[in-house]
Write a protein that holds these residues in place. Structure first.
Motif, mmCIF file in Angstrom:
data_model
loop_
_atom_site.group_PDB
_atom_site.id
_atom_site.type_symbol
_atom_site.label_atom_id
_atom_site.label_comp_id
_atom_site.label_asym_id
_atom_site.label_seq_id
_atom_site.Cartn_x
_atom_site.Cartn_y
_atom_site.Cartn_z
ATOM 1 N N ILE A 187 79.413 33.876 129.478
ATOM 2 C CA ILE A 187 79.716 33.531 130.874
ATOM 3 C C ILE A 187 80.097 34.852 131.539
ATOM 4 C CG2 ILE A 187 81.330 32.310 132.400
ATOM 5 C CD1 ILE A 187 81.770 30.346 129.945
ATOM 6 N N ILE A 188 79.378 35.246 132.575
ATOM 7 C CA ILE A 188 79.615 36.556 133.200
ATOM 8 C C ILE A 188 80.253 36.365 134.573
ATOM 9 C CG2 ILE A 188 78.501 38.670 134.017
ATOM 10 C CD1 ILE A 188 76.397 38.209 131.802
ATOM 11 N N ILE A 189 81.451 36.934 134.735
ATOM 12 C CA ILE A 189 82.199 36.768 135.984
ATOM 13 C C ILE A 189 81.929 37.954 136.909
ATOM 14 C CG2 ILE A 189 84.499 36.550 136.999
ATOM 15 C CD1 ILE A 189 85.425 35.162 134.487
ATOM 16 N N PRO A 190 81.346 37.686 138.080
ATOM 17 C CA PRO A 190 81.103 38.778 139.021
ATOM 18 C C PRO A 190 82.425 39.283 139.610
ATOM 19 C CG PRO A 190 79.907 36.779 139.647
ATOM 20 C CD PRO A 190 80.894 36.387 138.595
ATOM 21 N N VAL A 212 83.525 35.166 127.417
ATOM 22 C CA VAL A 212 83.596 35.445 128.864
ATOM 23 C C VAL A 212 83.586 36.964 129.045
ATOM 24 C CG1 VAL A 212 84.924 35.074 130.977
ATOM 25 C CG2 VAL A 212 84.997 33.369 129.136
ATOM 26 N N LEU A 213 82.680 37.425 129.886
ATOM 27 C CA LEU A 213 82.573 38.866 130.151
ATOM 28 C C LEU A 213 82.710 39.125 131.650
ATOM 29 C CD1 LEU A 213 79.441 39.858 127.991
ATOM 30 C CD2 LEU A 213 81.856 39.923 127.306
ATOM 31 N N ARG A 214 83.097 40.368 131.963
ATOM 32 C CA ARG A 214 83.097 40.800 133.363
ATOM 33 C C ARG A 214 81.732 41.434 133.657
ATOM 34 N NH1 ARG A 214 87.388 41.561 136.288
ATOM 35 N NH2 ARG A 214 88.785 41.833 134.526
ATOM 36 N N GLN A 215 81.191 41.157 134.807
ATOM 37 C CA GLN A 215 79.888 41.729 135.169
ATOM 38 C C GLN A 215 79.984 43.246 135.333
ATOM 39 O OE1 GLN A 215 77.643 39.651 138.310
ATOM 40 N NE2 GLN A 215 77.205 41.655 139.173
ATOM 41 N N GLY A 216 78.987 43.949 134.786
ATOM 42 C CA GLY A 216 78.869 45.382 135.035
ATOM 43 C C GLY A 216 79.567 46.253 134.025
#
Ligand code: MG
Length: 269
Positions: free
Chosen positions: A104-107, A265-269
């Motif tokens: 799940i990538i959080i912008p 869960v990952l942070r985008q970029g």
């Protein structure tokens, strides 16, 4: 495409070759195939796959991804609402869907993000104006679903009387899986424990018996409005216990008999 058995995963294309049969192209089509019992019988003793399995969402691009709002009393109450008098449907972009173990990538800049444990229903047979009594005949199967929600964006949009489609539709905000459990494998979808954990800590714990509108009611009412088509996915709402997730977390949705859908869960970029 593979099938989950007690001993592991079996390559369905290889199995179909040995049976000299054409395999339908989608899990929901396999689940509703007249040949299903033949496939199931052949699974016993079939060689299982070795090595790492990559999971995709069992339905990758449904024609519709229909979701239920406030379908569990205690969740309605925690959002400051009551149960609706009739089912409330909203939609999520089908491009949100990801499989088991995919991130799940959080912008950046969207604020609070919440997971929501849900039971997903996959339609197997076209349904238009169906009765509650026959609604379940249109179901191909069930899977765990995580209705990931950008809560601050949702509050801003609903506060401005705008639709909350955006808050539900960020890419990767729709984990589905780990696999599709055929309707024939599940005697009763209304007595299943449902739970969400974050880093092993229980956040949501309920039972599908607590749904305000049960699955036949959801399908019957939806099918008065829209034609439900094979492969459409209906998310049946989340119980109480919503709380935010953050990059580095691992989220699991577990519905009894449907496996454990796990996503980092990952942070985008
Ligand atoms: Mg939801």
């Amino acid at each position: 495409m593979a099938a989950h058995t007690g001993g592991g995963y079996v390559d369905l294309e290889a199995l179909a070759n040995t049976l000299r049969m054409d395999l339908p192209s989608n899990p929901f089509a396999v689940a509703t195939s007249p040949e299903l019992s033949k496939i199931e019988a052949a699974l016993d003793g079939a060689p299982v796959l070795t090595g790492e399995i990559q999971f995709l969402p069992p339905i990758s691009r449904p024609g519709k991804l229909v979701c239920m709002a406030r379908n569990y009393l205690l969740h309605a109450e925690e959002t400051g609402s009551s149960l609706p008098v009739e089912p409330i449907y909203f939609s999520k972009a089908s491009t949100t869907l990801i499989g088991h173990q995919q991130p799940i990538i959080i912008p950046p800049g969207i604020g609070r993000v919440d997971p929501e444990a849900e039971l997903a229903v996959v339609i197997g047979k076209r349904a238009k104006g169906v009765s509650r009594g026959t609604a379940l005949e249109h179901v191909a199967g069930y899977a765990c679903f995580n209705d990931v929600t950008a809560r601050d964006v949702q509050s801003r949009d609903t506060g401005g009387k705008h639709p909350w489609f955006r808050s539900k539709s960020y890419d990767t905000f729709g984990p589905l899986g780990p696999y599709l459990v055929t309707a024939s494998e599940l005697a009763d979808p209304h007595c299943l424990s449902i739970r969400l954990t974050v880093n092993g800590e229980v956040r949501q714990e309920s039972n599908t018996a607590m749904m305000a509108f049960d699955i036949p009611a959801i399908i019957a009412a939806a099918s008065l409005v829209m034609t439900l088509e094979p492969g459409d996915v209906i998310a049946t709402g989340t119980p109480e216990g919503i709380a935010p997730i953050h990059p580095g977390d691992v989220v699991c949705v577990e519905v009894q008999g449907l496996g454990c859908l796990t996503n980092p869960v990952l942070r985008q970029g």
